[in-house]
Design an enzyme around this catalytic site. Sequence first.
Site, short mmCIF file in Angstrom:
data_model
loop_
_atom_site.label_atom_id
_atom_site.label_comp_id
_atom_site.label_asym_id
_atom_site.label_seq_id
_atom_site.Cartn_x
_atom_site.Cartn_y
_atom_site.Cartn_z
N ASN A 69 2.84 0.42 11.28
CA ASN A 69 1.41 0.06 10.58
C ASN A 69 0.53 0.30 11.63
OD1 ASN A 69 0.42 -1.05 7.99
ND2 ASN A 69 -0.40 -2.63 9.44
N ASP A 89 -0.30 4.97 7.81
CA ASP A 89 1.09 4.60 8.26
C ASP A 89 1.85 5.74 8.64
OD1 ASP A 89 0.22 1.78 7.78
OD2 ASP A 89 0.25 2.39 5.69
N LYS A 102 2.33 7.92 5.82
CA LYS A 102 2.00 7.26 4.63
C LYS A 102 0.95 6.85 4.33
CE LYS A 102 3.88 3.02 2.10
NZ LYS A 102 2.54 2.54 1.83
MG LIG Z 1 -1.02 -0.16 6.88
#
Ligand SMILES: [Mg+2]
Length: 154
Positions: A69, A89, A102
Amino acid sequence: MLAPGTLTRYPSGPQHGEHTVRQWIAGEWELHDRQWGPPGKLRLTRPGDAFEVWATPGMHEDGTPWYVNLQDPLRRVGVGFTTIDHLLDLLVSPDLHTWEWKDEAEFEFAQETGLFSTSRAAQIRAVGLEIVTAVEAGQPPWDPSWATWTPPES
Ligand SMILES: [Mg+2]
Protein backbone atom coordinates in the site's frame (compact mmCIF):
# COMPACT_ATOMS: atom_id res chain seq x y z
CA MET A 1 -1.06 -6.03 13.75
CA LEU A 2 -4.64 -4.98 13.35
CA ALA A 3 -6.30 -7.72 15.36
CA PRO A 4 -10.01 -8.37 14.86
CA GLY A 5 -11.87 -5.85 16.96
CA THR A 6 -9.14 -3.20 16.85
CA LEU A 7 -10.70 0.24 16.81
CA THR A 8 -9.62 2.28 13.77
CA ARG A 9 -10.82 5.50 12.18
CA TYR A 10 -11.59 5.64 8.47
CA PRO A 11 -13.37 8.13 6.23
CA SER A 12 -17.02 7.38 5.78
CA GLY A 13 -18.29 6.00 2.50
CA PRO A 14 -16.48 4.01 -0.19
CA GLN A 15 -12.70 3.73 0.21
CA HIS A 16 -12.06 3.47 -3.53
CA GLY A 17 -13.10 4.92 -6.82
CA GLU A 18 -13.90 8.28 -8.33
CA HIS A 19 -16.32 9.03 -5.50
CA THR A 20 -13.46 8.87 -2.99
CA VAL A 21 -11.20 11.09 -5.10
CA ARG A 22 -13.98 13.68 -5.39
CA GLN A 23 -14.53 13.54 -1.61
CA TRP A 24 -10.84 14.24 -1.01
CA ILE A 25 -10.73 17.15 -3.44
CA ALA A 26 -13.85 18.69 -1.94
CA GLY A 27 -12.63 18.09 1.61
CA GLU A 28 -16.00 16.55 2.31
CA TRP A 29 -15.09 13.64 4.50
CA GLU A 30 -14.90 12.83 8.18
CA LEU A 31 -13.28 10.06 10.11
CA HIS A 32 -15.53 7.53 11.75
CA ASP A 33 -14.82 4.72 14.19
CA ARG A 34 -14.54 1.33 12.56
CA GLN A 35 -13.79 -2.01 14.17
CA TRP A 36 -11.37 -4.11 12.19
CA GLY A 37 -12.85 -7.45 11.15
CA PRO A 38 -11.44 -10.98 11.08
CA PRO A 39 -8.93 -12.38 10.26
CA GLY A 40 -6.98 -9.23 11.07
CA LYS A 41 -4.06 -7.87 9.13
CA LEU A 42 -0.34 -7.64 9.68
CA ARG A 43 0.94 -4.25 8.51
CA LEU A 44 4.70 -3.97 8.04
CA THR A 45 6.42 -0.62 7.66
CA ARG A 46 9.44 1.30 8.83
CA PRO A 47 9.72 4.92 9.95
CA GLY A 48 9.81 7.16 6.90
CA ASP A 49 8.73 4.51 4.39
CA ALA A 50 6.03 5.75 2.01
CA PHE A 51 4.45 2.30 1.93
CA GLU A 52 3.18 -0.52 4.09
CA VAL A 53 3.21 -4.20 3.25
CA TRP A 54 0.11 -6.06 4.31
CA ALA A 55 0.15 -9.74 5.09
CA THR A 56 -2.90 -11.87 5.66
CA PRO A 57 -2.79 -15.00 7.82
CA GLY A 58 -2.56 -18.09 5.58
CA MET A 59 -1.61 -16.08 2.47
CA HIS A 60 1.20 -18.44 1.58
CA GLU A 61 -1.18 -21.37 1.22
CA ASP A 62 -4.06 -19.69 -0.60
CA GLY A 63 -2.03 -17.48 -2.95
CA THR A 64 -3.13 -14.16 -1.47
CA PRO A 65 -0.58 -11.60 -2.65
CA TRP A 66 1.48 -9.24 -0.59
CA TYR A 67 -0.43 -5.99 -0.68
CA VAL A 68 1.97 -3.07 -0.95
CA ASN A 69 0.00 0.00 0.00
CA LEU A 70 1.61 3.22 -1.19
CA GLN A 71 0.87 5.94 1.35
CA ASP A 72 2.33 8.78 3.40
CA PRO A 73 4.82 7.52 6.00
CA LEU A 74 3.03 6.73 9.25
CA ARG A 75 2.80 9.66 11.63
CA ARG A 76 2.15 9.26 15.34
CA VAL A 77 -1.05 10.81 16.62
CA GLY A 78 -2.59 10.34 20.05
CA VAL A 79 -2.77 6.64 20.76
CA GLY A 80 -1.91 5.46 17.25
CA PHE A 81 -0.77 6.42 13.79
CA THR A 82 -2.20 8.18 10.79
CA THR A 83 -1.46 8.14 7.08
CA ILE A 84 -2.99 9.14 3.76
CA ASP A 85 -3.36 6.62 0.99
CA HIS A 86 -1.71 7.27 -2.40
CA LEU A 87 -4.37 5.29 -4.33
CA LEU A 88 -1.86 3.32 -6.41
CA ASP A 89 -0.90 -0.06 -4.93
CA LEU A 90 1.21 -3.06 -5.80
CA LEU A 91 0.27 -6.72 -5.55
CA VAL A 92 3.22 -9.09 -5.23
CA SER A 93 2.75 -12.85 -5.36
CA PRO A 94 3.52 -14.70 -2.11
CA ASP A 95 6.60 -16.29 -3.74
CA LEU A 96 7.76 -12.82 -4.93
CA HIS A 97 7.98 -13.96 -8.57
CA THR A 98 5.24 -11.79 -10.09
CA TRP A 99 3.73 -8.40 -9.39
CA GLU A 100 1.13 -6.02 -10.78
CA TRP A 101 -0.11 -2.50 -10.18
CA LYS A 102 -3.50 -2.15 -8.52
CA ASP A 103 -5.96 0.71 -8.97
CA GLU A 104 -4.13 2.44 -11.82
CA ALA A 105 -7.40 3.85 -13.18
CA GLU A 106 -8.15 5.51 -9.84
CA PHE A 107 -4.60 6.86 -9.74
CA GLU A 108 -5.06 8.29 -13.27
CA PHE A 109 -8.32 9.89 -12.24
CA ALA A 110 -6.60 11.52 -9.28
CA GLN A 111 -4.16 13.13 -11.72
CA GLU A 112 -6.86 14.21 -14.18
CA THR A 113 -8.75 15.93 -11.39
CA GLY A 114 -5.67 17.59 -9.93
CA LEU A 115 -5.60 15.69 -6.64
CA PHE A 116 -2.06 14.63 -7.54
CA SER A 117 0.11 16.84 -9.75
CA THR A 118 2.16 15.17 -12.47
CA SER A 119 5.31 15.46 -10.36
CA ARG A 120 3.59 14.15 -7.22
CA ALA A 121 2.20 11.19 -9.15
CA ALA A 122 5.68 10.48 -10.50
CA GLN A 123 7.06 10.47 -6.94
CA ILE A 124 4.37 8.04 -5.83
CA ARG A 125 4.96 5.70 -8.77
CA ALA A 126 8.73 5.91 -8.21
CA VAL A 127 8.29 4.50 -4.70
CA GLY A 128 6.43 1.56 -6.22
CA LEU A 129 9.06 1.07 -8.92
CA GLU A 130 11.82 1.01 -6.28
CA ILE A 131 9.95 -1.78 -4.54
CA VAL A 132 9.51 -3.65 -7.85
CA THR A 133 13.24 -3.35 -8.55
CA ALA A 134 14.07 -4.70 -5.10
CA VAL A 135 11.57 -7.57 -5.42
CA GLU A 136 12.93 -8.52 -8.85
CA ALA A 137 16.44 -8.51 -7.39
CA GLY A 138 15.26 -10.93 -4.71
CA GLN A 139 15.59 -8.29 -2.01
CA PRO A 140 12.10 -7.17 -1.05
CA PRO A 141 12.05 -4.38 1.53
CA TRP A 142 10.33 -6.70 3.99
CA ASP A 143 11.00 -10.13 5.47
CA PRO A 144 9.13 -12.73 3.34
CA SER A 145 8.97 -15.10 6.29
CA TRP A 146 5.99 -13.04 7.45
CA ALA A 147 4.02 -14.97 4.78
CA THR A 148 3.73 -17.89 7.18
CA TRP A 149 2.84 -15.74 10.15
CA THR A 150 -0.25 -16.62 12.11
CA PRO A 151 -1.78 -14.41 14.77
CA PRO A 152 -1.47 -15.45 18.42
CA GLU A 153 -4.51 -17.07 19.94
CA SER A 154 -6.50 -14.48 21.83
MG1 LIG B 1 -3.86 2.01 -1.21
